[in-house]
Motif scaffolding. Structure first.
Motif: not given
Length: 375
Positions: A120-147
């Motif tokens: 419904x609106x607002x601001x959140x800081x989630x520094x543990x997120x940001x794993x942007x390389x993971x694919x649906x069935x593949x780890x990549x670039x130190x990333x396992x889950x694409x949050x």
């Protein structure tokens, strides 16, 4: 967005490491959290613990067989040759480590919680997120889950659109761009170092019209960053009129980072957040890359300050300085750290000339999509 920003963290990051010698054998999220607490910026009322995402939630984007392989790898602390070959777990810089399923699943749970909290609106800081390389069935670039993808899907499933995903990590946000190829509800923008792994994200790449890529040269400075934002990125976002913005705020574009050759100071990231804060009713700021614990922790703590409009102290109080002095960093720069890594959050600004290629890139970013034969 008048509501008080919220912070999502987890104790799973404390002491968790990808193993000796790996770039992620450093404390990052825990350093940010500890700094914010030491500075009196993180009362219990605004802190939320990231939950472990369920297999059902993760399967919104990820292959169930891949998720099962991650769970096996954590349980056995080993990976079969078949799983390694198929899913790249235990390969390509994606090691098997103690929390190889739980840690990325917690990062995903945090981003999914952020999406729910901002429904419904607002601001959140989630520094543990940001794993942007993971694919649906593949780890990549130190990333396992694409949050980031999971959080964007959660927003989209809630009927929130259009959405802008802005990625300022030194590495191209390839996994997110691929996930929303030709998707009119999610527009991805990535600023990253040209010619760096994963060697994607050329300016001509537009994901079927759903993306803009801004590959920048080595030495990219604060002046050039602001120029690109003011002349291209912010006008583009205003034109899109998003109902939500997700910022992947990787710290590896800072000059002190060992895995890139950009020359930003943390002032650039904080300035951008100040510009984004009022451009949409919803804003989630994630972490991402960053391989110097001093620069990462100081940057992400400053993100939290910027979101709250807290004034940064000229010199850190004793408790915050102790957090930074308690870090270990085994690369060469960690043997004789400069004094300001311990005593301040703010870097000295890194201004410089705006090179012709940056001006050309800004102009090209605002060009309309052209037929494929002209790309």
């Amino acid at each position: 967005m008048g509501a008080t920003p919220l912070y999502i963290g987890s104790e799973i990051y404390r002491g968790s490491t990808y193993g000796p010698g790996h770039p992620l054998a450093i404390a990052r999220v825990s350093t940010c959290t500890d700094l914010c607490r030491a500075l009196g910026w993180l009362p219990d009322a605004v802190y939320r613990e990231a939950p472990l995402a369920s297999l059902e939630e993760l399967a919104r984007f990820h292959d169930p067989d891949y998720l099962a392989a991650l769970k096996r790898a954590e349980m056995w602390q080993a990976v079969s040759e078949a799983d390694r070959a198929r899913f790249r777990i235990g390969a390509d810089g994606n090691p098997v480590y103690r929390e190889v399923f739980r840690r990325p699943a917690t990062s995903a749970g945090g981003v999914l919680l952020a999406a729910r909290l901002t429904r419904d609106g607002g601001i959140v800081h989630c520094p543990g997120g940001g794993n942007h390389h993971a694919r649906p069935a593949r780890a990549a670039g130190f990333c396992y889950i694409n949050d980031p993808v999971l959080g964007l899907l959660a927003w989209r499933d809630a009927g929130i659109a259009p959405i802008v995903y802005l990625d300022i990590d030194a590495h191209h946000g390839d996994g997110v761009e691929e996930a929303f190829f030709n998707d009119e509800t999610v527009f991805t923008i990535s600023v990253h170092e040209a010619g760096r792994w994963p060697f994607t994200g050329a300016a001509a790449e537009r994901a079927g019209g759903a993306a803009r890529n801004l590959p920048v040269p080595a030495g990219f400075n604060d002046s050039e960053f602001r120029f690109l934002c003011e002349k291209a990125i912010l006008p583009l976002i205003r034109d899109l009129g998003p109902r939500a913005i997700m910022l992947q705020c990787g710290a590896d574009g800072l000059e002190e980072d060992p895995l890139a050759r950009l020359s930003l100071s943390n002032n650039a990231h904080w300035w951008l957040i100040d510009q984004l804060r009022d451009l949409a009713p919803r804003l989630i700021v994630l972490g991402g890359g960053g391989y110097n614990p001093y620069s990462v922790g100081r940057l992400w703590a400053g993100v939290w300050a910027t979101l709250n409009r807290f004034a940064l102290p000229e010199r850190l109080p004793t408790a915050a300085e102790a957090v930074l002095r308690g870090l270990t960093y085994h690369r060469a720069a960690g043997r004789n750290p400069p004094a300001h890594w311990f005593t301040t959050l703010r870097d000295a600004p890194r201004e410089g000339p705006i090179r012709p290629e940056i001006r050309t890139l800004a102009a090209r970013t605002l060009e309309p999509d052209r037929p494929a034969c002209y790309a």
